[in-house]
Write an enzyme that holds these catalytic residues in place. Structure first.
Site, short mmCIF file in Angstrom:
data_model
loop_
_atom_site.label_atom_id
_atom_site.label_comp_id
_atom_site.label_asym_id
_atom_site.label_seq_id
_atom_site.Cartn_x
_atom_site.Cartn_y
_atom_site.Cartn_z
N TYR A 53 0.82 -1.22 0.00
CA TYR A 53 0.00 0.00 0.00
C TYR A 53 0.85 1.27 0.00
CZ TYR A 53 -4.21 -2.70 0.09
OH TYR A 53 -5.22 -3.56 -0.28
N ARG A 56 1.35 1.82 -3.60
CA ARG A 56 0.11 2.33 -4.20
C ARG A 56 -0.05 3.83 -3.87
NH1 ARG A 56 0.93 -1.91 -5.40
NH2 ARG A 56 1.61 -0.67 -7.18
N ASN A 87 -12.73 3.81 -5.77
CA ASN A 87 -11.28 4.04 -5.85
C ASN A 87 -10.74 4.53 -4.51
OD1 ASN A 87 -11.65 3.35 -8.46
ND2 ASN A 87 -11.55 5.44 -9.25
N HIS A 104 -14.46 2.20 -0.55
CA HIS A 104 -13.37 1.27 -0.18
C HIS A 104 -12.23 1.98 0.54
CE1 HIS A 104 -14.93 -1.55 -3.60
NE2 HIS A 104 -15.65 -1.61 -2.50
N SER A 172 -16.06 -2.58 -13.63
CA SER A 172 -16.50 -3.85 -14.21
C SER A 172 -17.71 -4.42 -13.47
CB SER A 172 -15.35 -4.85 -14.17
OG SER A 172 -15.02 -5.12 -12.81
N1 APR Z 1 -11.95 4.75 -19.12
C1 APR Z 1 -13.06 4.18 -18.60
N2 APR Z 1 -13.12 2.90 -18.21
C2 APR Z 1 -12.02 2.15 -18.37
C3 APR Z 1 -10.81 2.67 -18.89
C4 APR Z 1 -10.81 4.04 -19.29
N3 APR Z 1 -9.72 4.61 -19.80
N4 APR Z 1 -9.88 1.67 -18.90
C5 APR Z 1 -10.48 0.59 -18.39
N5 APR Z 1 -11.78 0.87 -18.07
C6 APR Z 1 -12.79 0.00 -17.49
C7 APR Z 1 -12.67 -1.48 -17.78
O1 APR Z 1 -13.26 -1.79 -19.04
C8 APR Z 1 -13.42 -2.09 -16.60
O2 APR Z 1 -14.82 -2.21 -16.88
O3 APR Z 1 -12.69 0.11 -16.08
C9 APR Z 1 -13.20 -1.07 -15.49
C10 APR Z 1 -12.22 -1.51 -14.42
O4 APR Z 1 -12.73 -2.61 -13.74
P1 APR Z 1 -11.98 -3.21 -12.46
O5 APR Z 1 -10.53 -3.29 -12.76
O6 APR Z 1 -12.70 -4.44 -12.07
O7 APR Z 1 -12.15 -2.05 -11.36
P2 APR Z 1 -13.36 -1.77 -10.37
O8 APR Z 1 -14.67 -2.11 -11.00
O9 APR Z 1 -13.16 -0.39 -9.86
O10 APR Z 1 -13.05 -2.78 -9.20
C11 APR Z 1 -13.86 -2.77 -8.06
O11 APR Z 1 -12.46 -4.33 -6.95
O12 APR Z 1 -10.32 -5.05 -6.53
C12 APR Z 1 -11.39 -4.40 -6.01
O13 APR Z 1 -11.49 -2.87 -4.25
C13 APR Z 1 -11.09 -2.99 -5.59
O14 APR Z 1 -12.42 -0.98 -5.81
C14 APR Z 1 -11.96 -2.15 -6.49
C15 APR Z 1 -13.08 -3.08 -6.83
#
Ligand code: APR
Length: 229
Positions: A53, A56, A87, A104, A172
């Site tokens: 962390y 990060r 985030n 989070h 996602s």
């Molecule tokens: N602009 C917009 N979206 C984007 C971009 C971009 N430039 N690049 C990637 N993405 C999208 C991807 O297509 C995906 O749908 O961002 C999303 C990222 O998904 P994850 O990596 O799963 O992130 P997130 O949904 O924030 O994860 C949720 O999971 O690991 C835990 O606690 C952590 O807060 C996090 C949570």
């Protein structure tokens, strides 16, 4: 003033240089989640978790808000905007957004390992082993680990239930309970999704899918909302 509720995920910060979790170059690839982001990992090897962390935090401090963060701040000219972010960076705040709920946690603060309600600002990027909270327990990053409660979820749920306009940006929707929030928005409320890979959501009423990166899709969407009546 209409209520705009925005749920953001790692994708909104991707173009600020902070990697997402589940894209192919995702942050977790080199790390096993269980080794760095669970209470068990902290019990087993707190120094490794602290280092993870700290790195990060260093990346977050070096990153800058992008056009998508700034556009959401600008939306406050005309709407009551509440951002619910998954985030742990502070880029929404640095861009000027005034209502940000961190589901989070936020990496720029530390947290008592005995009482999660005790949090403190961190000076610089490094939180050292041996730095203690007022109860005498080791300070850790103020982030919600897998397997831990999400204390802000009830507040977030209430905010979503009062939305007049909803946006999902760069998530996602793979992680609950955050992913379930979209289901709490009233069915007739327009829902905008900005993501180059739109996540699968069905049966939630009017859905406007903007299959773009955040720095392209969000400023465009904000401009059209600012112009609308
Ligand atoms: N602009 C917009 N979206 C984007 C971009 C971009 N430039 N690049 C990637 N993405 C999208 C991807 O297509 C995906 O749908 O961002 C999303 C990222 O998904 P994850 O990596 O799963 O992130 P997130 O949904 O924030 O994860 C949720 O999971 O690991 C835990 O606690 C952590 O807060 C996090 C949570």
């Amino acid at each position: 003033m209409d209520n705009v509720v925005v749920l953001t995920g790692a994708g909104i910060s991707a173009e600020s240089g902070l990697r997402t979790f589940r894209d192919s170059d995702g942050l977790w690839e080199g790390y096993n989640i269980a080794d760095v982001a669970t209470p068990e990992a902290w019990d087993w090897n707190p120094a490794l978790v602290q280092d993870f962390y700290n790195l990060r935090r260093k990346s977050v401090l070096e990153a800058k808000p992008n056009a998508a963060h700034y556009a959401l701040a600008k939306l406050e000219k005309k709407y009551k905007v509440t951002i619910i972010t998954q985030n742990i960076d502070d880029l929404h705040e640095r861009a000027g957004s005034t209502e940000v709920v961190h589901l989070h946690g936020i990496i720029t603060r530390s947290q008592s390992s005995k009482d999660p309600n005790l949090t403190y600002p961190i000076d610089g990027w490094e939180l050292k082993m041996g730095e203690l909270c007022e109860l005498g327990s080791q300070l850790r990053a103020h982030v919600v680990w897998f397997g831990e409660a999400v204390p802000m979820i009830e507040k977030a749920a209430e905010i979503c239930s009062k939305a007049d306009i909803f946006m999902l940006i760069g998530s996602s929707l793979a992680v609950y309970p955050a992913a379930g929030l979209i289901n709490l928005v009233a069915k007739d409320v327009p829902k905008y999704i900005v993501d180059p890979k739109i996540p699968a959501v069905y049966g939630l009423g009017p859905m406007i899918k903007i299959e773009e990166k955040a720095t392209v899709g969000v400023p465009g969407l904000v401009e059209s909302l600012l112009k609308s009546n």
